[in-house]
Enzyme design. Structure first.
Site, PDB file in Angstrom:
ATOM      1  N   GLN A   1     -98.292  81.397 -47.985  1.00 12.37           N
ATOM      2  CA  GLN A   1     -98.997  82.585 -47.525  1.00 12.37           C
ATOM      3  C   GLN A   1     -97.917  83.586 -47.140  1.00 12.37           C
ATOM      4  O   GLN A   1     -96.735  83.247 -47.112  1.00 12.37           O
ATOM      5  CB  GLN A   1     -99.887  82.253 -46.328  1.00 12.37           C
ATOM      6  CG  GLN A   1     -99.115  81.620 -45.175  1.00 12.37           C
ATOM      7  CD  GLN A   1    -100.002  80.794 -44.259  1.00 12.37           C
ATOM      8  OE1 GLN A   1    -101.009  80.237 -44.683  1.00 12.37           O
ATOM      9  NE2 GLN A   1     -99.627  80.716 -42.998  1.00 12.37           N
TER      10      GLN A   1
ATOM     11  N   ASP B   1     -98.918  73.054 -45.597  1.00 13.18           N
ATOM     12  CA  ASP B   1     -99.912  73.649 -44.716  1.00 13.18           C
ATOM     13  C   ASP B   1    -101.176  74.007 -45.490  1.00 13.18           C
ATOM     14  O   ASP B   1    -101.119  74.694 -46.516  1.00 13.18           O
ATOM     15  CB  ASP B   1     -99.312  74.899 -44.073  1.00 13.18           C
ATOM     16  CG  ASP B   1    -100.201  75.497 -43.003  1.00 13.18           C
ATOM     17  OD1 ASP B   1    -100.340  74.868 -41.946  1.00 13.18           O
ATOM     18  OD2 ASP B   1    -100.756  76.595 -43.236  1.00 13.18           O
ATOM     19  N   ASN B   2    -102.309  73.516 -44.996  1.00 13.43           N
ATOM     20  CA  ASN B   2    -103.620  73.883 -45.551  1.00 13.43           C
ATOM     21  C   ASN B   2    -103.690  73.810 -47.075  1.00 13.43           C
ATOM     22  O   ASN B   2    -104.095  74.783 -47.741  1.00 13.43           O
ATOM     23  CB  ASN B   2    -104.004  75.297 -45.111  1.00 13.43           C
ATOM     24  CG  ASN B   2    -104.448  75.345 -43.665  1.00 13.43           C
ATOM     25  OD1 ASN B   2    -105.014  74.398 -43.139  1.00 13.43           O
ATOM     26  ND2 ASN B   2    -104.167  76.452 -43.003  1.00 13.43           N
TER      27      ASN B   2
ATOM     28  N   GLU C   1    -101.543  68.542 -45.067  1.00 17.82           N
ATOM     29  CA  GLU C   1    -102.124  68.891 -43.774  1.00 17.82           C
ATOM     30  C   GLU C   1    -103.489  69.512 -44.057  1.00 17.82           C
ATOM     31  O   GLU C   1    -103.634  70.717 -44.190  1.00 17.82           O
ATOM     32  CB  GLU C   1    -101.211  69.877 -43.031  1.00 17.82           C
ATOM     33  CG  GLU C   1    -101.666  70.193 -41.605  1.00 17.82           C
ATOM     34  CD  GLU C   1    -102.507  71.462 -41.505  1.00 17.82           C
ATOM     35  OE1 GLU C   1    -103.139  71.660 -40.453  1.00 17.82           O
ATOM     36  OE2 GLU C   1    -102.527  72.251 -42.463  1.00 17.82           O
TER      37      GLU C   1
ATOM     38  N   TYR D   1     -96.829  80.630 -30.733  1.00 17.98           N
ATOM     39  CA  TYR D   1     -96.750  82.068 -30.504  1.00 17.98           C
ATOM     40  C   TYR D   1     -95.668  82.476 -29.501  1.00 17.98           C
ATOM     41  O   TYR D   1     -95.521  83.657 -29.218  1.00 17.98           O
ATOM     42  CB  TYR D   1     -98.108  82.583 -30.003  1.00 17.98           C
ATOM     43  CG  TYR D   1     -99.250  82.199 -30.897  1.00 17.98           C
ATOM     44  CD1 TYR D   1     -99.408  82.786 -32.149  1.00 17.98           C
ATOM     45  CD2 TYR D   1    -100.163  81.223 -30.508  1.00 17.98           C
ATOM     46  CE1 TYR D   1    -100.453  82.427 -32.982  1.00 17.98           C
ATOM     47  CE2 TYR D   1    -101.210  80.855 -31.340  1.00 17.98           C
ATOM     48  CZ  TYR D   1    -101.349  81.457 -32.573  1.00 17.98           C
ATOM     49  OH  TYR D   1    -102.385  81.094 -33.388  1.00 17.98           O
TER      50      TYR D   1
END
Length: 704
Positions: free
Chosen positions: A366, A437-438, A466, A579
């Site tokens: 992404q 990821d995803n 994942e 974060y």
């Protein structure tokens, strides 16, 4: 009517000679296992594991049958490593109800192919009939002549029809000759043995006393020679050749530790560097972990950067989410400047390797709005009607700092190649293990293609999916190439839930292709069990993850029992490390470091805990106790866990003494590997008491 001609053209059976052979194939081979989706997907094993292949095999009449599992290594590129025309073979053994099984061991990384071939055992059938008639005091002159023809045919059979092996084992089916089932004949000299067969054929035709000729026919050495030369001219080969994907042992067994390098800093106002993060590696190695797993280490975007606790607006100095990949500093093949340089990353990897650990890297396909791809390849992303690029959403969650990639793009080919090259870049920098990821939000076809592309040159590469999503989607990802899979372990907390889930993972077809990795927590998941159960809840989940599954992991902070959610009812951490930079005081007195190190040491010393196939659950009279074991030729481990982190649970557990050679009233000693405590037990049922204030589990071995 000529039955051989009827239907040949329409059936697609090929030439007349081919059809003729098939009509004479009396043996039926069906229900071959393991076989995933009709052979569409491979099964999975690791180097050194043994595969048992079974099939229903039968024929008309009462003849004996024989057969083999045929197998050969293809290597990582799909090429046959040995003689392309040659197969290795392992004999099939008859089980119950026309079920047959054979085994072989995989020794090389890459792919193996395997299938089954079976035939009528003409010599064995003849010998069985001969013995029956001799025992009934019948004249067998004609039968001896038939046997002579079979033996002579074997002696002169063309070389290409003879699968002569260095070692040939007699079949397991019992005959009345009294020949031992495990007789092995080795070191054949083909010329000498063929002459021997011709001599025996002549003897069976001769005028020697019939009893002498019968004894010659019943000689076990003759049976071995004939088994080495079966008539397979009309044998039946299974209609499909199946594939086994062989991974490194690390794909089957390993302990993972997830850390954010940027949090290893004395100053929470700035990112820690790889040089500073090196200071954590010795401690992680001392706890016994095999893999240090890092979130994305790439440059982090500025546009729509998230603030602390996923705030929509970042405050000055907020570092943003590592999953918002891409900035003016580069994209997926660059290092976030705050972490250092690619040379610093390489040094981090080398130090981890010297400490006996591998580095796993999070791959998230992404892009932040600042990623170079957004500017250079806008066609790789989805666009709204107004021309703007779509950002990621998982309602009600919104990720304005992330653009998902469009795998259906008209420019898909250049996109896929670029994504493949991301893996290759990090492989060149010492990474062989990737947590993806995803993956369920990306193209299945892409994963099947790219994993095959990588494995062609790097068969030791490991991909962890994942994907906390629907069961069938998770299964398909495992089928199409992922070596390991995240699971529902986090949400399975009671003894009954764990029994049911592990039974599904280890006794259904899932065991052939889906390797679970039990993470006790992740940066995204802080389960209520850990939020409310206190220190003992962390101990319970650690021991369950590490003993139920051969692969397990924890996210840093677990050893400090961090358990505060961002709000009641949420599984998100307060002050999430996703974060913000989050330095920790690692030497806290109540840390679980010692327990983690002990559990990982037990895993390394116990081959039984390094696989899932032998997992068995045993009876207990307390539903809060989970009582199970794993077995290996090197030893058995029995585990009792109190799944209630608040209250003492006690009860009687059934010890599988029938599997262990222990008599019903025999006394024996079990030792708890966690602390060395010993208990004197007797017979099948014994008492267990687990007080969370003292201990939440036993990891036991029988010592006497």
């Amino acid at each position: 009517m000529d039955m051989l001609q009827t239907g040949v053209r329409d059936s697609g059976l090929g030439t007349r000679s081919q059809h003729d052979v098939r009509t004479r194939q009396r043996v039926i081979v069906e229900r071959v296992w393991p076989e995933i989706d009709g052979g569409r997907f491979p099964i999975k094993r690791t180097v050194g594991e043994t595969i048992t292949v079974g099939a229903d095999i039968f024929a008309d009449g009462h003849d004996l049958l024989a057969g083999v599992v045929k197998f050969r290594a293809l290597g990582s590129g799909g090429r046959v490593l040995s003689d392309p025309a040659g197969w290795n073979e392992s004999p099939l053994v008859a089980r119950d109800n026309d079920r047959w099984e054979g085994t072989f061991t995989v020794t090389d990384l890459g792919d193996y192919e395997y299938t089954i071939e079976a035939w009528v055992d003409r010599f064995g059938s003849w010998l069985k009939g001969l013995v029956a008639k001799v025992d009934a005091a019948q004249d067998v002159a004609s039968e001896l002549l038939e046997g002579a023809e079979l033996i002579q045919a074997a002696a002169v059979r063309p070389k290409e029809e003879v699968r002569l092996k260095e070692k040939v084992r007699l079949k397991a089916d019992t005959t009345e000759t009294g020949a031992p089932h495990d007789t092995v004949v080795s070191g054949f000299s083909r010329t000498e043995d063929n002459l021997r067969l011709l001599e025996i054929a002549d003897l069976l035709r001769s005028n020697a006393p019939q009893v002498a000729r019968v004894w010659a026919a019943k000689d076990p050495s003759l049976r071995a020679l004939m088994d080495a030369r079966p008539d397979r001219s009309t044998s039946t080969a299974y209609e499909r050749t199946l594939i086994c994907r062989v991974d490194s042992v690390r794909a089957r067994f390993g302990a993972w530790y997830e850390m954010f390098p940027r949090s290893v800093t004395p100053d929470p106002s700035r990112s820690g560097t790889f040089r500073e993060a090196e200071s954590r590696l010795a401690d992680i190695a001392a706890m016994g972990f095999d893999i240090v797993y890092l979130p994305p280490v790439h440059p982090i975007g500025v546009t729509h950067r998230k603030g602390r606790n996923n705030a929509l607006t970042a405050a000055p100095g907020d570092p943003g989410s590592p999953w918002a990949i891409g900035s003016v500093a580069g994209g997926h093949t660059e290092i976030e400047p705050g972490l250092g340089t690619i040379d610093d990353f390489d040094r981090f990897v080398r130090l981890a390797n010297r400490l006996g650990m591998e580095v796993a890297l999070d791959i998230a396909f992404q892009a932040s709005p600042d990623h170079p791809w957004v500017r250079e390849h806008p066609g790789w992303f989805r666009h709204r009607p107004d021309g703007s690029i779509t950002y990621a959403e998982n309602p009600p969650k919104k990720y304005q700092d992330i653009h998902p990639i469009d795998f259906e793009s008209a420019e898909w080919e250049s996109l896929w190649n670029a994504l493949r090259d991301v893996f290759l870049f990090w492989i060149d920098h010492g990474v062989r293990t990737f947590r993806v990821d995803n993956p369920h939000t990306k193209s299945f076809r892409f994963w099947e293609w790219v994993i095959a592309e990588i494995r062609r040159d790097y068969p030791d590469a490991i991909f962890l999916a994942e994907a906390f999503t629907r069961p069938k989607v998770m299964r398909y990802l495992a089928k199409c190439g992922f070596n390991q899979s995240y699971t529902y372990f986090t949400w399975r907390n009671s003894a009954q839930e764990l029994r049911e889930y592990m039974t599904e993972l280890t006794t259904t077809e899932l065991q052939e292709y889906m390797r679970p990795n039990f993470f006790a927590n992740t940066p995204d998941i802080l389960h209520e069990y850990l939020q409310t159960g206190g220190r003992s809840a962390f101990e319970v989940r650690l021991i369950l993850a590490a003993t139920l599954a051969a692969n397990y992991g924890i996210y840093s902070g677990f050893e400090l029992c961090e358990n505060v959610p961002v709000r009641k009812g949420s599984e998100e951490y307060i002050d999430s490390e996703k974060y913000q930079i989050k330095p920790r005081a690692w030497n806290q007195a109540d840390s679980l470091r010692e327990l983690i190190a002990r559990v990982n040491a037990i895993r390394r010393d116990s081959p039984a805990l390094q696989q899932n196939a032998s997992l068995s659950f045993y009876r207990t009279d307390n539903p809060q106790l989970l009582w199970f074991g794993k077995w290996h030729p090197a030893g058995r481990v029995l585990i009792a866990v109190n799944t209630d982190p608040r209250w003492t649970q006690q009860g009687w557990v059934q010890v599988p003494i029938w599997e262990m050679g222990i008599e019903p009233r025999e006394r024996y000693v079990v030792e708890d590997l966690l602390d060395g405590a010993r208990y004197s037990w007797r017979g099948e049922w014994n008492f267990v008491k687990l007080d969370p204030a003292e201990r939440v589990a036993h990891i036991l071995v029988v010592r006497e």
